[in-house]
Design an enzyme around this catalytic site. Structure first.
Site, PDB file in Angstrom:
ATOM      1  N   VAL A   1      43.194  39.805  43.577  1.00 56.33           N
ATOM      2  CA  VAL A   1      42.553  40.212  44.830  1.00 56.33           C
ATOM      3  C   VAL A   1      41.763  41.486  44.528  1.00 56.33           C
ATOM      4  O   VAL A   1      42.306  42.448  43.990  1.00 56.33           O
ATOM      5  CB  VAL A   1      43.619  40.461  45.917  1.00 56.33           C
ATOM      6  CG1 VAL A   1      42.982  40.978  47.194  1.00 56.33           C
ATOM      7  CG2 VAL A   1      44.407  39.176  46.173  1.00 56.33           C
TER       8      VAL A   1
ATOM      9  N   TYR B   1      45.544  47.530  47.838  1.00 55.35           N
ATOM     10  CA  TYR B   1      44.784  47.113  46.650  1.00 55.35           C
ATOM     11  C   TYR B   1      44.828  48.212  45.574  1.00 55.35           C
ATOM     12  O   TYR B   1      45.182  47.950  44.419  1.00 55.35           O
ATOM     13  CB  TYR B   1      43.344  46.802  47.071  1.00 55.35           C
ATOM     14  CG  TYR B   1      42.364  46.733  45.942  1.00 55.35           C
ATOM     15  CD1 TYR B   1      42.376  45.672  45.044  1.00 55.35           C
ATOM     16  CD2 TYR B   1      41.402  47.736  45.761  1.00 55.35           C
ATOM     17  CE1 TYR B   1      41.470  45.618  43.996  1.00 55.35           C
ATOM     18  CE2 TYR B   1      40.498  47.685  44.717  1.00 55.35           C
ATOM     19  CZ  TYR B   1      40.531  46.631  43.833  1.00 55.35           C
ATOM     20  OH  TYR B   1      39.641  46.583  42.797  1.00 55.35           O
TER      21      TYR B   1
HETATM   22  N1  LIG Z   1      33.191  45.060  41.161  1.00 59.27           N
HETATM   23  C1  LIG Z   1      33.647  46.299  41.295  1.00 59.27           C
HETATM   24  O1  LIG Z   1      32.929  47.214  41.681  1.00 59.27           O
HETATM   25  C2  LIG Z   1      35.080  46.617  40.959  1.00 59.27           C
HETATM   26  C3  LIG Z   1      35.537  47.936  41.171  1.00 59.27           C
HETATM   27  C4  LIG Z   1      36.847  48.249  40.829  1.00 59.27           C
HETATM   28  C5  LIG Z   1      37.677  47.272  40.262  1.00 59.27           C
HETATM   29  N2  LIG Z   1      37.209  45.995  40.102  1.00 59.27           N
HETATM   30  C6  LIG Z   1      38.135  44.988  39.568  1.00 59.27           C
HETATM   31  O2  LIG Z   1      37.456  44.194  38.603  1.00 59.27           O
HETATM   32  C7  LIG Z   1      37.913  42.844  38.678  1.00 59.27           C
HETATM   33  C8  LIG Z   1      36.736  41.908  38.858  1.00 59.27           C
HETATM   34  O3  LIG Z   1      36.037  42.293  40.034  1.00 59.27           O
HETATM   35  P1  LIG Z   1      34.949  41.353  40.737  1.00 59.27           P
HETATM   36  O4  LIG Z   1      34.043  42.260  41.475  1.00 59.27           O
HETATM   37  O5  LIG Z   1      34.412  40.401  39.743  1.00 59.27           O
HETATM   38  O6  LIG Z   1      35.880  40.609  41.791  1.00 59.27           O
HETATM   39  P2  LIG Z   1      35.870  39.063  42.224  1.00 59.27           P
HETATM   40  O7  LIG Z   1      36.652  38.994  43.498  1.00 59.27           O
HETATM   41  O8  LIG Z   1      34.469  38.547  42.231  1.00 59.27           O
HETATM   42  O9  LIG Z   1      36.687  38.362  41.047  1.00 59.27           O
HETATM   43  C9  LIG Z   1      38.085  38.254  41.029  1.00 59.27           C
HETATM   44  C10 LIG Z   1      38.444  36.843  40.609  1.00 59.27           C
HETATM   45  O10 LIG Z   1      39.870  36.716  40.593  1.00 59.27           O
HETATM   46  C11 LIG Z   1      40.179  35.412  41.014  1.00 59.27           C
HETATM   47  N3  LIG Z   1      41.553  35.319  41.536  1.00 59.27           N
HETATM   48  C12 LIG Z   1      42.023  35.797  42.727  1.00 59.27           C
HETATM   49  N4  LIG Z   1      43.311  35.431  42.894  1.00 59.27           N
HETATM   50  C13 LIG Z   1      43.668  34.730  41.799  1.00 59.27           C
HETATM   51  C14 LIG Z   1      44.863  34.071  41.391  1.00 59.27           C
HETATM   52  N5  LIG Z   1      45.961  34.078  42.155  1.00 59.27           N
HETATM   53  N6  LIG Z   1      44.879  33.427  40.206  1.00 59.27           N
HETATM   54  C15 LIG Z   1      43.763  33.397  39.415  1.00 59.27           C
HETATM   55  N7  LIG Z   1      42.599  33.994  39.752  1.00 59.27           N
HETATM   56  C16 LIG Z   1      42.542  34.645  40.926  1.00 59.27           C
HETATM   57  C17 LIG Z   1      39.155  35.105  42.109  1.00 59.27           C
HETATM   58  O11 LIG Z   1      39.005  33.691  42.312  1.00 59.27           O
HETATM   59  C18 LIG Z   1      37.908  35.781  41.578  1.00 59.27           C
HETATM   60  O12 LIG Z   1      37.058  34.868  40.896  1.00 59.27           O
HETATM   61  C19 LIG Z   1      38.928  42.793  39.826  1.00 59.27           C
HETATM   62  O13 LIG Z   1      40.224  42.893  39.294  1.00 59.27           O
HETATM   63  C20 LIG Z   1      38.586  44.010  40.633  1.00 59.27           C
HETATM   64  O14 LIG Z   1      39.710  44.496  41.342  1.00 59.27           O
HETATM   65  C21 LIG Z   1      35.932  45.659  40.441  1.00 59.27           C
END
Ligand SMILES: NC(=O)c1ccc[n+]([C@@H]2O[C@H](COP(=O)([O-])OP(=O)(O)OC[C@H]3O[C@@H](n4cnc5c(N)ncnc54)[C@H](O)[C@@H]3O)[C@@H](O)[C@H]2O)c1
Length: 276
Positions: free
Chosen positions: A78, A139
């Site tokens: 998430v 989160y």
């Molecule tokens: N994009 C940002 O600015 C940002 C900032 C801080 C941290 N992050 C972290 O980086 C990572 C990627 O971010 P993102 O922007 O690509 O997010 P995103 O939501 O696009 O990708 C997360 C993926 O995890 C998958 N997922 C969720 N629950 C799952 C489960 N139970 N089993 C398997 N897969 C599952 C979702 O289907 C999704 O494709 C995340 O962990 C997020 O918390 C991102």
């Protein structure tokens, strides 16, 4: 083309925004990738990669996917603020499955942590990687827990891990806060490659922001060890975004921005001295 790992690299959350960008980047570098997500992979699976649909809650499948891998880039879970019950499975139990698999395979974990693990630090501060966790929601709390799990598995089992406290990783910055926190996709992808390829990393933390003038908040991390320096900058967007603020005093006071303001119920801000 950069160096390549000698064994496959598992990427969780591969169908997400960062997963798709990273897959494209690493596949173009000729890496052998194992991709997984609970959602279908929306792009053509590149040469040198295979995709398996799986839930992070399914520990047996995660163990199988990690077999013979050199590293696990853990992006799945998430990725926004949600109720506690929705976060606990993917982000806490799922992370445990990742670390158990890494322990068994002697693989390194690269964990997509977040600025929301420290979101309640004020923007006037400058904090190092060893700062106190001050999560701004369930989160952010799950990300702090994830970093601590990395500590546990390093000290107890020797599982190496790099924890990237990602700021705002999007194609472009979209508001004034992101003039500080923005991380470009190319800077993110180059950082991930260094996290896998660097000889020894122990258990460390890197702030995930590009070379932005306004990023005065975050200092002292493992970037030198990793041989990474961001090349992009949000500064070119300053003219159009500097005035794009929310007007919400909680959101604008703290590093975590809007996540801090979500469900906020204090009548007055917490006095900073109580946290020192
Ligand atoms: N994009 C940002 O600015 C940002 C900032 C801080 C941290 N992050 C972290 O980086 C990572 C990627 O971010 P993102 O922007 O690509 O997010 P995103 O939501 O696009 O990708 C997360 C993926 O995890 C998958 N997922 C969720 N629950 C799952 C489960 N139970 N089993 C398997 N897969 C599952 C979702 O289907 C999704 O494709 C995340 O962990 C997020 O918390 C991102």
């Amino acid at each position: 083309m950069t160096d390549r790992p000698t064994k496959p690299v598992l990427i969780t959350g591969a169908a997400g925004n960062l997963g798709r960008a990273l897959t494209k980047f690493l596949a173009a570098e000729g890496w052998t990738l194992r991709l997984t997500d609970i959602m279908a992979f929306p792009d053509a699976v590149p040469i040198g990669a295979d995709f398996t649909k799986a839930d992070l809650n399914d520990g047996v499948t995660i163990l199988r996917l990690a077999e013979t891998c050199q590293a696990i880039i853990h992006l799945g879970g998430v990725s926004v603020e949600r109720p506690f019950e929705e976060i606990i499975g993917p982000n806490i139990r799922g992370l445990f499955h990742i670390y158990e698999a890494a322990r068994r395979e002697d693989a390194r974990v690269i964990f997509a942590s977040s600025n929301h693990s420290i979101g309640f630090h004020e923007r006037t501060e400058t904090i190092g990687a060893d700062t106190q966790f001050q999560p701004d929601g369930f989160y952010g709390l799950s990300k702090a827990y994830g970093e601590l799990m990395g500590r546990l598995y390093w000290f107890k089992h020797g599982v190496e891990n790099v924890n990237i406290r990602i700021g705002s990783c999007f194609p472009e910055p979209v508001n004034a806060r992101m003039l500080a926190t923005w991380l470009s996709y190319p800077d993110f992808s180059r950082l991930m490659a260094r996290c896998v390829l660097t000889g020894k990393v122990g258990s460390c933390v890197v702030w995930g922001a590009s070379n932005n003038k306004r990023m005065t908040w975050w200092r002292s991390d493992a970037r030198e060890t990793l041989g990474w320096a961001p090349q992009d900058s949000a500064d070119t967007f300053a003219g159009q975004l500097a005035g794009k603020v929310s007007g919400d005093p909680v959101e604008e006071r703290y590093m975590g921005g809007a996540f801090c303001a979500m469900g906020y119920s204090r009548s007055a801000p917490a006095p900073a001295e109580l946290f020192d």
